[in-house]
Design a protein around this motif. Sequence first.
Motif, short mmCIF file in Angstrom:
data_model
loop_
_atom_site.label_atom_id
_atom_site.label_comp_id
_atom_site.label_asym_id
_atom_site.label_seq_id
_atom_site.Cartn_x
_atom_site.Cartn_y
_atom_site.Cartn_z
N GLY A 136 0.83 -1.23 -0.12
CA GLY A 136 0.03 0.02 0.05
C GLY A 136 0.86 1.33 -0.03
O GLY A 136 0.49 2.42 -0.43
N LEU A 137 1.82 1.33 0.65
CA LEU A 137 2.86 2.27 0.20
C LEU A 137 3.58 2.40 -0.85
O LEU A 137 3.96 3.43 -1.28
CB LEU A 137 3.67 2.52 1.69
CG LEU A 137 4.36 3.85 2.12
CD1 LEU A 137 3.10 4.82 2.22
CD2 LEU A 137 4.83 3.65 3.41
N VAL A 138 4.31 1.01 -1.17
CA VAL A 138 4.87 0.79 -2.36
C VAL A 138 4.45 1.35 -3.45
O VAL A 138 5.10 2.26 -4.54
CB VAL A 138 5.44 -0.57 -2.38
CG1 VAL A 138 6.24 -0.84 -3.85
CG2 VAL A 138 6.36 -0.97 -1.41
N LEU A 139 2.91 1.03 -3.81
CA LEU A 139 2.31 1.43 -5.00
C LEU A 139 2.37 3.08 -5.20
O LEU A 139 2.89 3.52 -6.26
CB LEU A 139 1.06 0.85 -5.05
CG LEU A 139 0.06 0.78 -6.27
CD1 LEU A 139 0.89 -0.12 -7.09
CD2 LEU A 139 -1.33 0.38 -5.77
N PRO A 140 2.16 3.77 -4.43
CA PRO A 140 1.94 5.40 -4.50
C PRO A 140 3.39 5.81 -4.89
O PRO A 140 3.80 6.65 -5.55
CB PRO A 140 1.25 5.90 -3.15
CG PRO A 140 1.27 4.93 -2.37
CD PRO A 140 1.08 3.65 -3.22
N TYR A 141 4.37 5.12 -4.11
CA TYR A 141 5.88 5.43 -4.27
C TYR A 141 6.25 5.48 -5.53
O TYR A 141 6.95 6.20 -6.33
CB TYR A 141 6.72 4.89 -3.22
CG TYR A 141 6.60 5.27 -1.92
CD1 TYR A 141 5.83 6.40 -1.36
CD2 TYR A 141 7.33 4.85 -0.66
CE1 TYR A 141 5.68 6.87 0.09
CE2 TYR A 141 7.27 5.21 0.69
CZ TYR A 141 6.58 6.24 0.96
OH TYR A 141 6.63 6.61 2.26
N ILE A 142 6.04 4.04 -6.18
CA ILE A 142 6.28 3.87 -7.53
C ILE A 142 5.82 4.91 -8.27
O ILE A 142 6.35 5.60 -9.27
CB ILE A 142 5.79 2.43 -8.06
CG1 ILE A 142 6.37 1.36 -7.26
CG2 ILE A 142 6.05 2.25 -9.48
CD1 ILE A 142 5.67 -0.07 -7.53
N VAL A 143 4.23 5.38 -8.10
CA VAL A 143 3.74 6.18 -8.95
C VAL A 143 4.51 7.49 -8.94
O VAL A 143 4.55 8.24 -10.05
CB VAL A 143 2.33 6.48 -8.55
CG1 VAL A 143 1.80 7.68 -9.38
CG2 VAL A 143 1.61 4.99 -8.88
N PHE A 144 4.96 7.85 -7.90
CA PHE A 144 5.56 9.10 -7.74
C PHE A 144 6.91 9.31 -8.07
O PHE A 144 7.74 10.34 -8.34
CB PHE A 144 5.20 9.95 -6.56
CG PHE A 144 3.81 10.41 -6.63
CD1 PHE A 144 3.41 11.26 -7.30
CD2 PHE A 144 2.96 9.51 -5.97
CE1 PHE A 144 2.02 11.70 -7.25
CE2 PHE A 144 1.47 9.80 -5.82
CZ PHE A 144 1.11 10.90 -6.57
N ALA A 145 7.80 7.99 -8.22
CA ALA A 145 8.92 8.03 -8.56
C ALA A 145 9.13 7.82 -10.13
O ALA A 145 9.96 8.16 -10.83
CB ALA A 145 9.54 6.61 -8.16
N LEU A 146 8.05 7.15 -10.83
CA LEU A 146 8.01 6.95 -12.20
C LEU A 146 8.22 8.31 -13.30
O LEU A 146 9.12 8.07 -13.96
CB LEU A 146 6.61 6.31 -12.59
CG LEU A 146 6.74 4.64 -12.55
CD1 LEU A 146 5.48 4.30 -12.90
CD2 LEU A 146 7.90 4.07 -13.22
N PRO A 147 7.48 9.43 -13.11
CA PRO A 147 7.82 10.28 -13.87
C PRO A 147 9.10 10.75 -13.96
O PRO A 147 9.84 10.80 -15.08
CB PRO A 147 6.91 11.52 -13.37
CG PRO A 147 5.91 11.06 -12.53
CD PRO A 147 6.42 9.47 -11.82
N THR A 148 9.77 11.20 -12.75
CA THR A 148 11.24 11.23 -12.89
C THR A 148 11.97 10.23 -13.53
O THR A 148 13.18 10.37 -14.21
CB THR A 148 11.71 11.53 -11.36
OG1 THR A 148 10.75 11.98 -10.34
CG2 THR A 148 12.97 12.45 -11.27
N SER A 149 12.11 9.09 -13.12
CA SER A 149 12.78 7.84 -13.74
C SER A 149 12.73 7.71 -15.08
O SER A 149 13.62 7.71 -15.77
CB SER A 149 12.23 6.43 -12.82
OG SER A 149 12.08 6.80 -11.59
#
Lengths: 346, 413, 278
Positions: C142-155
Amino acid sequence: MGHGRKREGVAVPQVYSDFLICECDMHRGRKGLPDDDIIKWRNAAMKKSRGETSQLLRREARAAWIMMAPALIVLGVVAVYPVLRTFWISLHEMNLKRPQSGFPFIGLANYAKILTDVRAQQDILFTFKFTIATVLLETLLGFATALVINQSFRGRGIARAAILIPWAIPTSVSSMMWKFIYNDQYGLFNDILMKIGLIDGYKAWLTSDPFLCLVITDVWKTFPYMALLILAGLQMLPLELYESAMLDGAGVIKRFRYITLPLVKRTVLVAMLFRTLDAFRVFDLISVMTSGSVGTESIAIYAQKQMMSFLNFGYGSALAVLIFAVVLSISLIYMKFIGGDMLPSD
Amino acid sequence: MTKKIIVALLALLLVAMAAVAGAEPVQLTFAFDQGVGEPTLKLLEQFNATHENIQVNSYVLPQDANNLHDDFVNKMIAGDTSIDVMALDVVYISEFASAGWLAELDETFPADVLANYIPGTIAAGQWDGKLYAMPWFTNASMFFYRTDLLEEAGVTEVPTTYEGWIEVYEKLEGKVDYAFSYQGSSSEAMVCSWCEFVWNEGGEILDAEGKPALNTEAVIAATDRMASYIGKYAPEGTTTYAETESQQVFQEGKALTCRTWSGTWNIFNNEAESSVAGKVGATNLPVAAEGMTPHACLGGLSVCINKAISDEQKAAALEFITWLTSEETEKTMTLLSAQPPAVSAVYSDAEVLEAVPFYTEFFPIISNGKGRPASPYYAELSDAIQRNVHQALTGALPAADALNNAQVEVSAF
Amino acid sequence: MKKAKKTVQTVAFYAVLAVFVVIIMLPFAWQFLTSIKPLNEISAMPAIWIPSEINVQFYINIFTRHPFARYMLNSAIVAVSATLISLIVGASAAYALARMRFRFRKQLMMFILCISMFPTIATLSPIYLLLRNLKLLNTYAGLVLPYIVFALPTSIWLLTNFFAQLPKGFEEAASIDGANWADIFFRIMLPLIGPAIFSVGLLVFINCWNEYLYALSFMTDPNMRTVPVGIALLPSNYQLPWGDISAASVVATVPLIVLVLIFQKKIVAGLTTGGIKE
């Protein structure tokens, strides 16, 4: 490398394909790739095959969508809903403290309100000022730092780790720490400036020079981000380019101007773009250090206040969309500079 | 390969924690903040040990009042039932009640029960004539001062007015840097401190109809006073201080007095942290002129029930808060935490007085205390005060102009 | 003569570097010193730089009176998973965007960027609802999912840029040879942008490690708290335990420093030092 092509004297694409070939040669005989393959690829690369059939293109497009699918699914599931919901709410009169209102649809009235809201306008202006100052300083400092730690010298590893520390400390902690540093009674800032004779009495920096304090803290905190990304960009530059330039007798400045700058330009711009997006949404730092007093309220702080403190979700969402719109326009400008050459032509 | 990625992703999504198993007793979740974390956990242990039918679980949040408020708001918007009972700062109760998030408590707590509590604490839990929250504990600010310096100045009677304290400070001729230490940053702490300046100048924040009146003569005079001391009798940095910073100035022996919450008593007198331990006295806040009644700002937490939970949960929640706000539990809480209770009788309890001797003097202070205006629009009012009064305190605007601006803002809602 | 000039240059270089590093490190050094000071020296005026004795009580506090070991484990699990997944997912998307031909590429890049344009606060309540409906509150996922989302644009943006920098024609040659996209991607392209992957990974990791708002809102079970929330849970009424907070943030920062020291070799190992690696 559209721009590289036009630069006088340095034929980037030529060097690149030479480089590719020499890369292939370098890896001949290394473990993992059989020699024959490498030679085949080398020859193929030199021929630069053109004119694929449309079937090949279709296959490529399909493979591309498959490779993007996980990212798009995750983004679609988690990110799209909040964004659409914010848009939708911004079209309603939705103050949670007045449930009896029934939260009616009011079209663009919330946006019209922004036009007459002096506070929102002042906040936008401040946020622009803050964004420009911090992003510029961070870029300059980050670039300089990246150039230095890209050199090989003893202790480089330690220097690299040390430089990343500001970025590594949680923002909530570092903002609190800096608030103490600027304290008028026992702050380090006063202590140090006094010792080196720059001031003759302790000052309450957070009310006398709040903008300066916020910019210093933000630059300190985020220039490592720039430095690390620009360093990665520098690391991607082919050494061969420098060698041939040196053979041509190009000096340090010339090499920087004609090789380094054009080649890392895009990396720098992409890093700047993301810093700009972040700086424009600045929240934590200001909320801890000045809580928006003395004219330092950012638009994100105001949006947060409208939503979470005043429970005015309609107007708060409109402010959030406004931030989105401003940032989107900034991004489009960046896109112009980053240019289409980041993506292959269709 | 792509398949593998998707499989890995799904596998990760499935790493879920086991759900809390439903057991026989009714499970309640009580949300409160770390400010009173440890004593509250002890109380809950006691409750769970003596109540077989109800099991209360704790949900502890950081002490920051905004964190807590925002977290609750998020859950309430979602119609969440993961929290049954919450301990809410008194200033937010009207807001939550008006949003329709709180259950009414009038039936369980009739007027004769409420009579046992300090009146101000009950008023803080009411909105639109109905009771939505029961006071758990209260809080009031006090005026701490240095007993040793008073002696040194040859003053035997503790001053009661601002002028009186300034006189003492001047008699000390530089033995201490500042006469006053209070909170002037743009924060809720400043709003409390400012309200006291207003009340003790004889002013009010609301007019007779209960509407904010921020540009009256007394309010302007009080704001002027609060601003004029900064840089002269109070540190220049007062405009950046919340409680911690102002307490630090006093603890380090740099100020003659300090305005802060009563519970700080223990810290000021703890030798490991305070260089003025054992030399600290506490009294009423100063007033503008001899003979006026001093008023302290009241704070504290009240407990309320989430309206969205089931009737079975609600019944259990009512039983729990009845226990939590009973005289006996309040006494235990006071002994555990040194938080001022909301039940009047606890202040005269022999055991409590032995543990907290200064409650004899403190009870009148808290009884004369005033709450900040109770209104669903308190957040907006506080924000207008914070921004505009702060401008007066930094000298960016004359007090009258700043308060006129504030009045225009608050008239809009 | 030339040698003397070189020595002067070296000394000047190190001097400037040293001053710079000291300035950068100063706040952290101050925090470290605070974490080992005796209680009464922490807020002394004027400031005491060097503690009169070393006090480790704050470090003992955070591990015995507060479950910091548990917080760190949670943070590590969440940050490592989020970083690895967003790198894999992000790199594969970035590769497609940078080097494969299909329609709507620019629009997709813009769409991905848009995710980074909303104030966090506007996303909080909808994501909470979403996670609750998916029964993912109080889970690592539940925490990993939003973190991925907000890391994806930069990455994705950064990696797209780096992939685009690689010489053209490489994979065409390989594909003619029969290598499929996955092979080209994992065996050739990914190693080639190694330094970029490590840099982006480091940034994503640090962001996830330090994230506060989502961690506070989505992890309500005390056993699932992460380090930044743990630090925010330290203050109680009337008092800011600056010693504990300093010790906790030193403890939270040290793993990141170690990580940088380990990975910094990877960050610089790239095209310049020799390309394809196993």
